[in-house]
Structure formats: structure tokens, C-alpha cells
Design a protein around this motif. Structure first.
Motif, PDB file in Angstrom:
ATOM      1  N   ILE A  29      -9.145  17.580  -7.807  1.00  9.62           N
ATOM      2  CA  ILE A  29      -9.401  16.291  -8.422  1.00  9.62           C
ATOM      3  C   ILE A  29      -9.073  16.419  -9.898  1.00  9.62           C
ATOM      4  O   ILE A  29      -9.526  17.346 -10.566  1.00  9.62           O
ATOM      5  N   GLY A  30      -8.291  15.505 -10.392  1.00  5.65           N
ATOM      6  CA  GLY A  30      -7.910  15.534 -11.797  1.00  5.65           C
ATOM      7  C   GLY A  30      -9.070  15.091 -12.683  1.00  5.65           C
ATOM      8  O   GLY A  30     -10.164  14.794 -12.209  1.00  5.65           O
ATOM      9  N   PRO A  31      -8.830  15.043 -13.962  1.00  7.58           N
ATOM     10  CA  PRO A  31      -9.893  14.631 -14.873  1.00  7.58           C
ATOM     11  C   PRO A  31     -10.254  13.168 -14.651  1.00  7.58           C
ATOM     12  O   PRO A  31      -9.427  12.361 -14.231  1.00  7.58           O
ATOM     13  N   ALA A  32     -11.490  12.847 -14.947  1.00  5.26           N
ATOM     14  CA  ALA A  32     -11.947  11.462 -14.799  1.00  5.26           C
ATOM     15  C   ALA A  32     -11.209  10.588 -15.802  1.00  5.26           C
ATOM     16  O   ALA A  32     -10.992  10.978 -16.939  1.00  5.26           O
ATOM     17  N   ARG A  33     -10.829   9.413 -15.364  1.00  2.09           N
ATOM     18  CA  ARG A  33     -10.122   8.480 -16.232  1.00  2.09           C
ATOM     19  C   ARG A  33     -11.068   7.332 -16.533  1.00  2.09           C
ATOM     20  O   ARG A  33     -11.292   6.459 -15.705  1.00  2.09           O
ATOM     21  N   VAL A  34     -11.643   7.377 -17.710  1.00  2.00           N
ATOM     22  CA  VAL A  34     -12.682   6.431 -18.104  1.00  2.00           C
ATOM     23  C   VAL A  34     -12.088   5.392 -19.049  1.00  2.00           C
ATOM     24  O   VAL A  34     -11.306   5.723 -19.948  1.00  2.00           O
ATOM     25  N   PHE A  35     -12.479   4.150 -18.824  1.00  2.00           N
ATOM     26  CA  PHE A  35     -12.041   3.044 -19.669  1.00  2.00           C
ATOM     27  C   PHE A  35     -13.263   2.384 -20.299  1.00  2.00           C
ATOM     28  O   PHE A  35     -14.352   2.378 -19.726  1.00  2.00           O
ATOM     29  N   ARG A  36     -13.059   1.807 -21.482  1.00  2.00           N
ATOM     30  CA  ARG A  36     -14.103   1.050 -22.155  1.00  2.00           C
ATOM     31  C   ARG A  36     -13.758  -0.425 -22.039  1.00  2.00           C
ATOM     32  O   ARG A  36     -12.622  -0.836 -22.301  1.00  2.00           O
ATOM     33  N   ASP A  37     -14.739  -1.229 -21.664  1.00  2.81           N
ATOM     34  CA  ASP A  37     -14.564  -2.674 -21.599  1.00  2.81           C
ATOM     35  C   ASP A  37     -14.787  -3.213 -23.003  1.00  2.81           C
ATOM     36  O   ASP A  37     -15.853  -3.031 -23.585  1.00  2.81           O
ATOM     37  N   THR A  38     -13.783  -3.865 -23.569  1.00  2.00           N
ATOM     38  CA  THR A  38     -13.869  -4.338 -24.943  1.00  2.00           C
ATOM     39  C   THR A  38     -14.597  -5.665 -25.074  1.00  2.00           C
ATOM     40  O   THR A  38     -14.913  -6.074 -26.190  1.00  2.00           O
ATOM     41  N   LEU A  39     -14.918  -6.339 -23.951  1.00  2.00           N
ATOM     42  CA  LEU A  39     -15.598  -7.631 -24.022  1.00  2.00           C
ATOM     43  C   LEU A  39     -17.010  -7.628 -23.462  1.00  2.00           C
ATOM     44  O   LEU A  39     -17.889  -8.299 -24.001  1.00  2.00           O
ATOM     45  N   TYR A  40     -17.236  -6.910 -22.381  1.00  2.00           N
ATOM     46  CA  TYR A  40     -18.530  -6.973 -21.685  1.00  2.00           C
ATOM     47  C   TYR A  40     -19.133  -5.579 -21.512  1.00  2.00           C
ATOM     48  O   TYR A  40     -18.422  -4.593 -21.418  1.00  2.00           O
ATOM     49  N   ALA A  57     -22.621  -0.224 -18.537  1.00  2.00           N
ATOM     50  CA  ALA A  57     -22.804   0.234 -19.919  1.00  2.00           C
ATOM     51  C   ALA A  57     -21.484   0.212 -20.684  1.00  2.00           C
ATOM     52  O   ALA A  57     -21.215   1.083 -21.503  1.00  2.00           O
ATOM     53  N   GLY A  58     -20.647  -0.770 -20.392  1.00  2.00           N
ATOM     54  CA  GLY A  58     -19.394  -0.934 -21.106  1.00  2.00           C
ATOM     55  C   GLY A  58     -18.298   0.023 -20.701  1.00  2.00           C
ATOM     56  O   GLY A  58     -17.245   0.064 -21.337  1.00  2.00           O
ATOM     57  N   GLN A  59     -18.522   0.801 -19.636  1.00  2.00           N
ATOM     58  CA  GLN A  59     -17.509   1.754 -19.193  1.00  2.00           C
ATOM     59  C   GLN A  59     -17.261   1.643 -17.695  1.00  2.00           C
ATOM     60  O   GLN A  59     -18.137   1.236 -16.940  1.00  2.00           O
ATOM     61  N   VAL A  60     -16.065   2.036 -17.305  1.00  2.00           N
ATOM     62  CA  VAL A  60     -15.688   2.058 -15.894  1.00  2.00           C
ATOM     63  C   VAL A  60     -14.778   3.264 -15.678  1.00  2.00           C
ATOM     64  O   VAL A  60     -13.978   3.608 -16.538  1.00  2.00           O
ATOM     65  N   THR A  61     -14.954   3.923 -14.533  1.00  2.00           N
ATOM     66  CA  THR A  61     -14.155   5.098 -14.199  1.00  2.00           C
ATOM     67  C   THR A  61     -13.203   4.761 -13.062  1.00  2.00           C
ATOM     68  O   THR A  61     -13.632   4.236 -12.036  1.00  2.00           O
ATOM     69  N   ALA A  62     -11.927   5.082 -13.259  1.00  2.00           N
ATOM     70  CA  ALA A  62     -10.929   4.884 -12.212  1.00  2.00           C
ATOM     71  C   ALA A  62     -11.060   6.012 -11.203  1.00  2.00           C
ATOM     72  O   ALA A  62     -10.955   7.182 -11.552  1.00  2.00           O
ATOM     73  N   CYS A  63     -11.312   5.657  -9.949  1.00  2.00           N
ATOM     74  CA  CYS A  63     -11.516   6.654  -8.894  1.00  2.00           C
ATOM     75  C   CYS A  63     -10.248   6.983  -8.123  1.00  2.00           C
ATOM     76  O   CYS A  63     -10.261   7.844  -7.267  1.00  2.00           O
ATOM     77  N   PRO A  75      -6.098  -6.449 -19.692  1.00  2.00           N
ATOM     78  CA  PRO A  75      -6.069  -6.623 -21.154  1.00  2.00           C
ATOM     79  C   PRO A  75      -7.382  -6.275 -21.863  1.00  2.00           C
ATOM     80  O   PRO A  75      -7.361  -5.977 -23.059  1.00  2.00           O
ATOM     81  N   ASP A  76      -8.510  -6.287 -21.154  1.00  2.00           N
ATOM     82  CA  ASP A  76      -9.803  -6.006 -21.782  1.00  2.00           C
ATOM     83  C   ASP A  76     -10.212  -4.547 -21.707  1.00  2.00           C
ATOM     84  O   ASP A  76     -11.264  -4.165 -22.225  1.00  2.00           O
ATOM     85  N   MET A  77      -9.407  -3.718 -21.075  1.00  2.00           N
ATOM     86  CA  MET A  77      -9.773  -2.305 -20.880  1.00  2.00           C
ATOM     87  C   MET A  77      -8.999  -1.415 -21.847  1.00  2.00           C
ATOM     88  O   MET A  77      -7.797  -1.594 -22.059  1.00  2.00           O
TER      89      MET A  77
END
Length: 82
Positions: A29-40, A57-63, A75-77
């Protein structure tokens, strides 16, 4: 008073149900790819195929690669670098 064991009882108890039955090598499994939501800070994104991706908590991880492509194009990530 207990009943004496027979040969068939002993064979059934010698099997360990917690041992894996297959011996495939695990995939890496590669490294976790975490994104920050810039609006919510909390919302649920819905992918084109109907699957949901929760923002917590303003973050989402691509699985997976499909989630990564979806979040990368959103556009918000903003992808976080570690």
C-alpha cells in the motif's frame, strides 16, 4: 462429569480457525493521499459512480486511484504534502 473424547472429537479441535487458509503475498500500500477541504470541515462528497467520500475535520483520504483522481480534480480540495 465429562464425556470422554473420541477420535473424531479430537480431530475437530485440532483445527485452528484463526489460521489463514491462503498464503498469498500481501499487496503493498502506498502512502496515504490526504486532501484538505478548503471550504468545509464536514461534508460528504459523492463520486460519479454514486460512492461517497466523507470529509471529516476538514480532511479526506483517497483510498484508491479513482478516489485520488476525483479529489485531485475537485476545485475545493488541496492535496497535503507530508
Amino acid at each position: 462429569m465429562s464425556k470422554p473424547r473420541t477420535g473424531t472429537d479430537r480431530a475437530a479441535t485440532d483445527v485452528n480457525p484463526l489460521q489463514p487458509t491462503h498464503t498469498e503475498s500481501p499487496t503493498t500500500i502506498g502512502p496515504a493521499r490526504v486532501f484538505r477541504d478548503t471550504l468545509y470541515t464536514s461534508r460528504t462528497l459523492i463520486m460519479p459512480d454514486g460512492r461517497t467520500v466523507p470529509v471529516i475535520a476538514g480532511q479526506v483520504t483517497a483510498c484508491g486511484d479513482d478516489q485520488y483522481a476525483f479529489l485531485k480534480a475537485h476545485p475545493d480540495m488541496q492535496q497535503l504534502t507530508e
